[in-house]
Each structure stands twice: as C-alpha cells, then as structure tokens.
Design a protein around this motif. Structure first.
Motif, PDB file in Angstrom:
ATOM      1  N   ARG A  41       0.849  -1.209   0.000  1.00  0.00           N
ATOM      2  CA  ARG A  41       0.000   0.000   0.000  1.00  0.00           C
ATOM      3  C   ARG A  41       0.881   1.255   0.000  1.00  0.00           C
ATOM      4  O   ARG A  41       0.671   2.192  -0.773  1.00  0.00           O
ATOM      5  N   VAL A  42       1.923   1.201   0.874  1.00  0.00           N
ATOM      6  CA  VAL A  42       2.803   2.361   0.952  1.00  0.00           C
ATOM      7  C   VAL A  42       3.550   2.550  -0.384  1.00  0.00           C
ATOM      8  O   VAL A  42       3.672   3.667  -0.888  1.00  0.00           O
ATOM      9  N   SER A  47       2.214   8.539   0.195  1.00  0.00           N
ATOM     10  CA  SER A  47       2.404   9.894  -0.335  1.00  0.00           C
ATOM     11  C   SER A  47       3.566   9.948  -1.338  1.00  0.00           C
ATOM     12  O   SER A  47       3.599  10.803  -2.216  1.00  0.00           O
ATOM     13  N   LYS A  48       4.533   8.986  -1.212  1.00  0.00           N
ATOM     14  CA  LYS A  48       5.612   8.949  -2.199  1.00  0.00           C
ATOM     15  C   LYS A  48       5.516   7.710  -3.075  1.00  0.00           C
ATOM     16  O   LYS A  48       6.488   7.329  -3.747  1.00  0.00           O
ATOM     17  N   THR A  52       0.882   7.415  -6.749  1.00  0.00           N
ATOM     18  CA  THR A  52       0.713   8.811  -6.351  1.00  0.00           C
ATOM     19  C   THR A  52       1.570   9.729  -7.230  1.00  0.00           C
ATOM     20  O   THR A  52       1.158  10.819  -7.619  1.00  0.00           O
ATOM     21  N   GLN A  53       2.770   9.251  -7.573  1.00  0.00           N
ATOM     22  CA  GLN A  53       3.656  10.068  -8.397  1.00  0.00           C
ATOM     23  C   GLN A  53       3.094  10.266  -9.812  1.00  0.00           C
ATOM     24  O   GLN A  53       3.190  11.339 -10.374  1.00  0.00           O
ATOM     25  N   LYS A  77      -7.177   3.791  -9.361  1.00  0.00           N
ATOM     26  CA  LYS A  77      -6.858   3.875  -7.936  1.00  0.00           C
ATOM     27  C   LYS A  77      -7.844   3.026  -7.134  1.00  0.00           C
ATOM     28  O   LYS A  77      -7.465   2.315  -6.199  1.00  0.00           O
ATOM     29  N   LYS A  78      -9.118   3.092  -7.557  1.00  0.00           N
ATOM     30  CA  LYS A  78     -10.134   2.321  -6.841  1.00  0.00           C
ATOM     31  C   LYS A  78      -9.883   0.815  -6.988  1.00  0.00           C
ATOM     32  O   LYS A  78     -10.057   0.047  -6.049  1.00  0.00           O
TER      33      LYS A  78
END
Ligand SMILES: [Zn+2]
Length: 353
Positions: A41-42, A47-48, A52-53, A77-78
């Motif tokens: 997930r990370v 956020s990085k 996300t990028q 994303k979903k």
C-alpha cells in the motif's frame, strides 16, 4: 516533451497508469501476510508511492483531457484500493486462525492438579454429630456467645454462690456486671424453651469459653454440642436409647454404655455416660488408659425448676438433656493427644484428616 503530440502524451499517461496498476495488483496478489500488504500500500498509494507520483502528471494534461484522465486515475486507484481491502480481509482471517491454533488448548492433555483444602477435624466431627442427630429427628439451634449470667447460670438452676460462677472459671466482660462469654451451650436450651412450645427436640453446637490454663487437655476456647428433648412422659430409658444409638453411629460399633451418677445444676438425676472403649473393645489400651471405658458426655433429666423457669409446666412435660465436648470426642476418635493441635493451624497436623 513539448515536441510530443498531445495525443501521444495522453496515451502515455494512460499506459503508465495501467502499467503501474497492473504492477500494484500483482504485488498485492503476492503479499502473503499483513505486513507485506501494508508495504504494498505504501509503495503504490503512499504519499511517495508509484501511483501517487503518476497522479502528479495530471497537472501537465491539457485542460480538455483532464476530465477523462481524472476519471481514469480514479478508476485505477479504486481497483488498487479494492484489491488491497480484499487481500487484507483474507490475510487477516488467516492471521487470526493461525493465532488461534497456536493458542488452542489440548483437551486431551492431563490436567494440572490444584491442591484441595479440606475441613478442620473439629468441623468434620461436628458435622458428623449433627447428621447423626438429624437422623433421629433433632434440629440444630444456635445462640449468642456473649451472654448474660441469667442465661448462663440463673436460668440453669445455678445459684449465686456456685463455684462455676467464680471469675476463675468464667470470662466476664466489661460490657456490664452481668455480661459474660458463655461457658456452656446450655444457654441455648433455655432460649429455645422460652420461645418454643413442646415437643422440643434440638441440638445446639457452638463455641464456649472458660478461664482455664492452657495444657494438653484444656484450652480456654472449646466446642460443645448440647441436646435437649422435651415432651410428655419422657423417661431416662429414652435418654439411654438415644445416646446408645448415637455412640453406635459415631464409632460405627455396637458398644456397651454405662451411667455413673454425677451432679449438674440443671438436670436431676444427672449422670456421666461412659462407653466401652471402641479401640480395644473394653480390653484396655493407651486411649482408654487401660480402663476399657471412655468418659464421653454428661446427661440427665431436665430439672423441673429449669422447666418452670422457662415457662414450661413440669407437671405436664419432662425432658432430658446431654452435653459433650467436640474436642474430647475428636481426640478420642482420631487419637489426638493434645487439644492445642486444634488451634495452632499447623498444616502437618491438619493434613492428616
Ligand atoms: Zn481402650
């Protein structure tokens, strides 16, 4: 980048989005525990994270394409989020059942033994005596241990100058000149006679106190069981039969008994009851001091004065009473040579019973 046609740039974002989504879904598929899943997930949505990028590129998309690309980003994303949730549920289930099975109880394993306590020898013999008299129709009564001298002496036909009233024998209290610790459970008999219309058939087990020096035979606190039967036409023969049955039940043997004349203020005639020694059958042994007989208890016919004082008409009713010391009976029955053992709470002694 500026030379690239817009179409191609947009396609490139589409492709990259799909490519990163496919990678993310594969990684999620391969995560085999909750920690690995969280790492996924990370890596993608943090956020990085990689996904996300990619989303940052939205800013470079021409205005007119933004709605379409935006919808695509949300859709991918979903997909990742949904797959993360599904995997999390499955892995959590597996984690829980692994935990449960590692903590499960082997119901076939032998149990751990918990050391059991048991009743004090005095409680045992007290219960035994109560059961024997229950079977003969007696019920149990109780009364106060702090008494007045009326119930302890006067009502029991013990005159004011009787030596038992001496301070050397009785514990008086500072609650008043007439308040004392009862020196006999006969006090309960008087209280029952005052309140109950005959027929009366009761035993009163309880603690009594006497101001005595402590030695192997005497202790200032001990236990008595008193019995009282009042009815019409009660005879000494019934007293004898009752006590003979009691002794047979207590020692589980047929034993001869004998009465020796004695004196108690509240019975007339009074007697001391001896039983043939149950341990040597009368031949003589250490327990009976080679006499072949054991002094077991005191008894007698209730003195008419005692009945009258309690409001029972001695012309109509008569009765018998008996009293025994629990410590003495327990010492005889269990071959205990020192009364102090009952009160020192020494487990080496108590565990023998
Ligand atoms: Zn004997």
């Amino acid at each position: 980048m500026s030379e690239m046609p817009e179409e191609s740039l947009n396609e490139s974002i589409d492709q990259r989005l799909e490519k990163i989504t496919t990678k993310a879904l594969t990684a999620i598929e391969q995560a085999n525990d909750l920690d690995a899943l969280e790492a996924c997930r990370v890596a993608y949505l943090g956020s990085k994270g990689a996904f996300t990028q990619i989303m940052q590129l939205l800013r470079t998309v021409p205005k007119e394409d933004k709605p379409r690309i935006g919808a695509l980003v949300n859709e991918q994303k979903k997909k990742i989020e949904d797959r993360l949730e599904e995997s999390k549920a499955v892995l959590y289930e597996a984690h829980l059942s692994a935990k449960l099975s590692s903590e499960s109880i082997d119901v076939t394993a032998p149990g751990r033994r918990v050391p059991l306590g048991h009743e004090h020898p005095l409680s045992q013999i007290r219960q035994e005596i109560i059961s024997i008299f229950y079977s003969m129709g007696f019920s149990t009564v109780d009364g106060p241990e702090i008494e007045t001298d009326y119930y302890n002496f006067d009502s029991l036909n013990t005159p004011a100058n009787h030596p038992a009233r001496d301070e050397q024998d009785t514990f008086y209290t500072n609650l008043g000149p007439h308040v004392l610790l009862r020196s006999q459970t006969s006090t309960v008999q008087v209280r029952v006679m005052e309140k109950t219309k005959p027929p009366i058939r009761v035993i009163a087990p309880g603690r009594v106190y006497r101001n005595e020096e402590v030695n192997a035979r005497k202790y200032p606190l001990f236990h008595q069981v008193e019995g009282l039967l009042i009815d019409k036409d009660v005879t000494f023969g019934q007293l004898k039969g009752t006590l003979q049955a009691f002794i047979k039940a207590l020692f589980k043997k047929d034993l001869n008994i004998r009465f020796r004349p004695d004196f108690f203020p509240f019975t007339e005639p009074s007697a001391e009851l001896d039983s043939q020694c149950p341990f040597c059958q009368g031949k003589g042994c250490r327990t009976c001091g080679n006499r072949g007989w054991l002094e077991l208890l005191g008894c007698g016919m209730v003195d008419p004065n005692v009945l009258k004082e309690a409001g029972i008409d001695p012309e109509i009713y008569s009765g018998f009473a008996f009293g025994m010391g629990l410590e003495r009976l327990a010492m005889l029955k269990y071959d205990i040579n020192d009364i102090r053992h009952f009160y020192t709470n020494d487990l080496r002694f108590l565990e023998q019973f």
